[in-house]
Design a protein around this motif. Structure first.
Motif, short mmCIF file in Angstrom:
data_model
loop_
_atom_site.label_atom_id
_atom_site.label_comp_id
_atom_site.label_asym_id
_atom_site.label_seq_id
_atom_site.Cartn_x
_atom_site.Cartn_y
_atom_site.Cartn_z
N HIS A 32 -23.42 -11.35 1.68
CA HIS A 32 -22.01 -11.64 1.43
C HIS A 32 -21.65 -11.21 0.02
N GLY A 33 -20.68 -10.32 -0.11
CA GLY A 33 -20.40 -9.77 -1.44
C GLY A 33 -18.95 -9.96 -1.87
N ILE A 34 -18.78 -10.15 -3.17
CA ILE A 34 -17.44 -10.17 -3.77
C ILE A 34 -17.43 -9.13 -4.89
N ILE A 42 -6.86 -3.34 -0.61
CA ILE A 42 -8.00 -3.24 -1.53
C ILE A 42 -9.07 -4.19 -1.02
N GLU A 43 -10.26 -3.65 -0.79
CA GLU A 43 -11.34 -4.49 -0.28
C GLU A 43 -11.98 -5.24 -1.44
N VAL A 44 -11.81 -6.56 -1.46
CA VAL A 44 -12.36 -7.35 -2.57
C VAL A 44 -13.59 -8.15 -2.18
N GLY A 45 -14.01 -8.02 -0.92
CA GLY A 45 -15.23 -8.72 -0.52
C GLY A 45 -15.60 -8.34 0.90
N GLN A 46 -16.85 -8.62 1.25
CA GLN A 46 -17.28 -8.36 2.63
C GLN A 46 -18.42 -9.31 2.97
N ILE A 47 -18.39 -9.84 4.18
CA ILE A 47 -19.48 -10.71 4.64
C ILE A 47 -20.14 -10.09 5.87
N PHE A 48 -21.45 -10.29 5.96
CA PHE A 48 -22.23 -9.67 7.04
C PHE A 48 -23.17 -10.70 7.67
N TYR A 49 -23.29 -10.64 8.97
CA TYR A 49 -24.39 -11.32 9.66
C TYR A 49 -25.23 -10.21 10.28
N ASP A 61 -23.78 5.64 -7.04
CA ASP A 61 -23.34 6.92 -7.58
C ASP A 61 -22.27 7.49 -6.66
N GLU A 62 -21.11 6.83 -6.70
CA GLU A 62 -20.00 7.17 -5.81
C GLU A 62 -19.63 8.64 -5.99
N MET A 63 -19.28 9.25 -4.89
CA MET A 63 -18.86 10.65 -4.91
C MET A 63 -17.62 10.80 -5.79
N PRO A 83 -23.96 0.82 5.69
CA PRO A 83 -25.40 0.86 5.41
C PRO A 83 -26.06 -0.53 5.33
N ILE A 84 -25.28 -1.60 5.27
CA ILE A 84 -25.89 -2.94 5.23
C ILE A 84 -26.37 -3.30 6.64
N GLY A 85 -25.62 -2.92 7.64
CA GLY A 85 -26.01 -3.15 9.04
C GLY A 85 -25.53 -4.49 9.56
N VAL A 132 -11.70 0.32 -12.71
CA VAL A 132 -12.74 -0.58 -12.23
C VAL A 132 -12.70 -0.76 -10.71
N MET A 133 -11.68 -0.20 -10.08
CA MET A 133 -11.53 -0.34 -8.62
C MET A 133 -12.69 0.32 -7.87
N ARG A 134 -12.96 1.55 -8.22
CA ARG A 134 -14.12 2.22 -7.64
C ARG A 134 -14.95 2.76 -8.78
N GLY A 135 -15.78 1.89 -9.33
CA GLY A 135 -16.64 2.28 -10.43
C GLY A 135 -17.95 2.80 -9.89
N ARG A 136 -18.80 3.27 -10.78
CA ARG A 136 -20.18 3.55 -10.38
C ARG A 136 -21.02 2.33 -10.78
N ASN A 154 -28.94 -6.06 -2.90
CA ASN A 154 -30.24 -6.72 -3.11
C ASN A 154 -30.90 -7.32 -1.86
N GLU A 155 -30.57 -6.83 -0.68
CA GLU A 155 -31.18 -7.41 0.53
C GLU A 155 -32.71 -7.40 0.46
N GLU A 156 -33.28 -6.27 0.05
CA GLU A 156 -34.74 -6.16 0.03
C GLU A 156 -35.36 -7.12 -0.98
N GLY A 165 -24.60 -12.68 -2.15
CA GLY A 165 -25.28 -13.88 -1.69
C GLY A 165 -25.98 -13.61 -0.37
N TYR A 166 -27.06 -14.35 -0.14
CA TYR A 166 -27.91 -14.09 1.02
C TYR A 166 -28.28 -15.41 1.65
N ASN A 167 -28.01 -15.54 2.96
CA ASN A 167 -28.37 -16.80 3.62
C ASN A 167 -29.62 -16.61 4.47
N1 5CA Z 1 -24.96 -6.50 0.21
C1 5CA Z 1 -23.62 -6.55 0.69
C2 5CA Z 1 -23.01 -7.89 0.52
S1 5CA Z 1 -23.76 -8.81 -0.67
C3 5CA Z 1 -22.78 -5.49 0.01
O1 5CA Z 1 -23.26 -4.74 -0.81
N2 5CA Z 1 -21.52 -5.42 0.39
S2 5CA Z 1 -20.45 -4.35 -0.04
O2 5CA Z 1 -21.01 -3.05 -0.05
O3 5CA Z 1 -19.33 -4.54 0.82
O4 5CA Z 1 -20.01 -4.65 -1.50
C4 5CA Z 1 -19.43 -5.90 -1.79
C5 5CA Z 1 -18.13 -5.74 -2.57
O5 5CA Z 1 -18.37 -5.03 -3.78
C6 5CA Z 1 -17.09 -4.90 -1.86
O6 5CA Z 1 -16.35 -5.66 -0.95
C7 5CA Z 1 -16.24 -4.43 -3.02
O7 5CA Z 1 -15.26 -5.40 -3.33
C8 5CA Z 1 -17.21 -4.31 -4.15
N3 5CA Z 1 -17.56 -2.89 -4.40
C9 5CA Z 1 -18.27 -2.06 -3.60
N4 5CA Z 1 -18.36 -0.84 -4.14
C10 5CA Z 1 -17.68 -0.89 -5.32
C11 5CA Z 1 -17.41 0.05 -6.35
N5 5CA Z 1 -17.87 1.30 -6.29
N6 5CA Z 1 -16.69 -0.35 -7.43
C12 5CA Z 1 -16.24 -1.62 -7.51
N7 5CA Z 1 -16.46 -2.55 -6.57
C13 5CA Z 1 -17.17 -2.20 -5.49
#
Ligand code: 5CA
Length: 445
Positions: free
Chosen positions: A317-319, A282-289, A141-143, A201-203, A149-153, A110-112, A160-162
């Protein structure tokens, strides 16, 4: 909740489509049902855990001073044309047309939209700093949607956005998110290690992913084993204290910990050999500046104290809220089923009646049930007319951390049995003592 009245469609057999343990256990425990590739219904038990996880995420975001709102799942393509990402995003974006032939999309992030909300209402430094977030369904639309639920569509994300005036303030927001995420994951019984990553792609120039170590993880990671020794614990954090947040960030990111995208063999090899680790996570979150990437493209400017206009500084910042269910199960299970950490369990404890229909055990279970509810600990009471073995197997599969077993023999001695799912250790005590013990355990969660 009485199991006889609940909807818990457990499966006896291992579902063939599930390749990893968390997916298998979520299907077997009747938590989810697949509706299409990577799209799931959340059945009552899974829904309860999802809500618990959401609640923890909310609490920790609000504690950090971040403000909840809710944006829609469908977005106008025009917003994305402004940032240039409508074309860049590629096939992962689900594009939709409405009856007027207008281009819409199901939001992958939701950056835009948040930048649009910001620029519509804020134009002065006096309204900064500001961090807005929501917990909303996303679609990518993941390949290869896989692993449940780990890699869902369709998946649930907290994003969150600061918005800040200066780079220094935006970096404080980055650190604040990092600290709040550490606390969030620890409350769920998880260790998630911040690792240097690629921004995709977030940059942006600065980004960390939070990784839960697990053999079934999709990410390849490299780290100094010393990073696994640190915990945030119960330390008091003042989220407005820049120096404190920065110090915690440095403590948790000083050692080598990177995903394969940023891995540097030469730097890695400087770590003493016995501490070098390569593993999966397992990537459960990511933060970006990312500074002014979106604000410049979309004209989100603020007036500074000296009267000039500058693009606002931002980060996102995503979880992965729905992914977290899978990650927690990967990290906490045994061959009998799930072992929920107390922080996220769907029910704090279970009651097993060993002799359903016996006046004594039925009455004892009823009063135990009421006492637990009164203490704010809604139990799941297995009141089905089933063998004890079947009841225990169900409880073990669905993973409630505590079970109270009530049988005629114990009652004759005035005791019930309290069992820990994690250790398997049982203790006999009065029903009152069992309620008090369970209440005491949850008081600190
Ligand atoms: N806009 C930024 C941060 S808000 C963003 O979209 N970050 S992300 O792409 O890293 O996604 C945030 C988190 O969502 C990832 O760390 C991951 O835990 C989860 N996620 C991403 N893609 C999927 C997916 N296909 N299925 C389940 N969880 C996902």
């Amino acid at each position: 909740m009485r199991l006889s009245r609940y909807f818990l469609p457990v499966l006896k057999e291992n579902p063939a489509e599930a390749q990893i343990v968390s997916h298998r256990l979520m299907l077997r425990a009747g938590m989810i049902k697949q509706q299409a590739a990577g799209i799931y219904s959340w059945l009552p038990l899974g829904f309860r855990v999802l809500k618990r996880i959401e609640q923890i995420v909310h609490e920790e975001q609000v504690r950090a001073g971040h403000i909840p709102l809710l944006m829609p799942t469908l977005q106008s393509a025009d917003l994305w044309r402004e940032s240039g990402r409508y074309d860049d995003y590629g096939q992962e974006m689900l594009r939709i047309k409405d009856r007027q032939d207008r281009d819409l999309l199901y939001g992958p992030t939701n950056e835009e939209m948040i930048t649009d909300i910001f620029r519509s209402h804020i134009s002065s430094y006096k309204d900064l700093p500001l961090t807005l977030y929501h917990i909303q369904w996303k679609f990518r639309d993941e390949m290869r949607p896989r692993f449940g639920v780990m890699r869902g569509r369709e998946f649930l994300m907290k994003d969150g956005y600061n918005f800040d005036l200066t780079r220094e303030d935006a970096l404080h927001a980055y650190n604040r998110h990092l600290v709040s995420y550490l606390r969030t994951y620890e409350r769920m019984g998880l260790q998630a290690i911040p690792m240097r990553a690629d921004s995709g792609p977030i940059g942006g120039e600065n980004t960390h992913e939070f990784l839960v170590l697990a053999d079934t993880g999709e990410s390849e990671v490299f780290y100094d084993s010393a990073v696994t020794d640190i915990r945030l614990g119960a330390r008091d954090i003042d989220y407005d204290d820049k120096a404190q947040c920065q110090a915690v960030m440095e403590e948790f990111t000083a050692r080598y910990a990177r995903t394969d995208e940023t891995h540097d063999e030469a730097v890695f090899n400087q770590i003493p050999e016995e501490r070098r680790r390569s593993a999966r996570g397992i990537e459960v979150g990511q933060i970006f500046y990312f500074g002014t990437k979106y604000s410049e493209a979309m004209g989100a400017n603020v007036v500074t104290p000296d009267g000039s206009r500058v693009p606002v500084e931002m980060g996102s910042h995503g979880i992965g809220v729905s992914r977290l269910l899978g990650a927690i199960i990967e990290a906490s299970h045994d061959d009998k089923g799930i072992i929920w950490p107390e922080g996220v369990t769907p029910f704090p404890c279970g009651i097993v009646n060993l002799k359903q229909g016996d006046a004594g055990t039925d009455a004892a279970c009823d009063s135990l049930y009421k006492a637990l509810v009164k203490a704010g600990l809604e139990p799941l009471y297995d009141d089905r007319d089933e063998r004890a073995g079947a009841k225990f197997a169900t409880m073990d599969l669905i993973g409630l951390p505590w079970r109270i077993t009530v049988g005629p023999r114990g009652l004759a001695n005035g005791v019930v049995e309290l069992t820990s799912r994690r250790t398997g250790i049982s203790e006999e005590m009065t029903a009152d003592a069992a309620v008090a013990r369970v209440a005491e355990i949850y008081a600190t969660v």
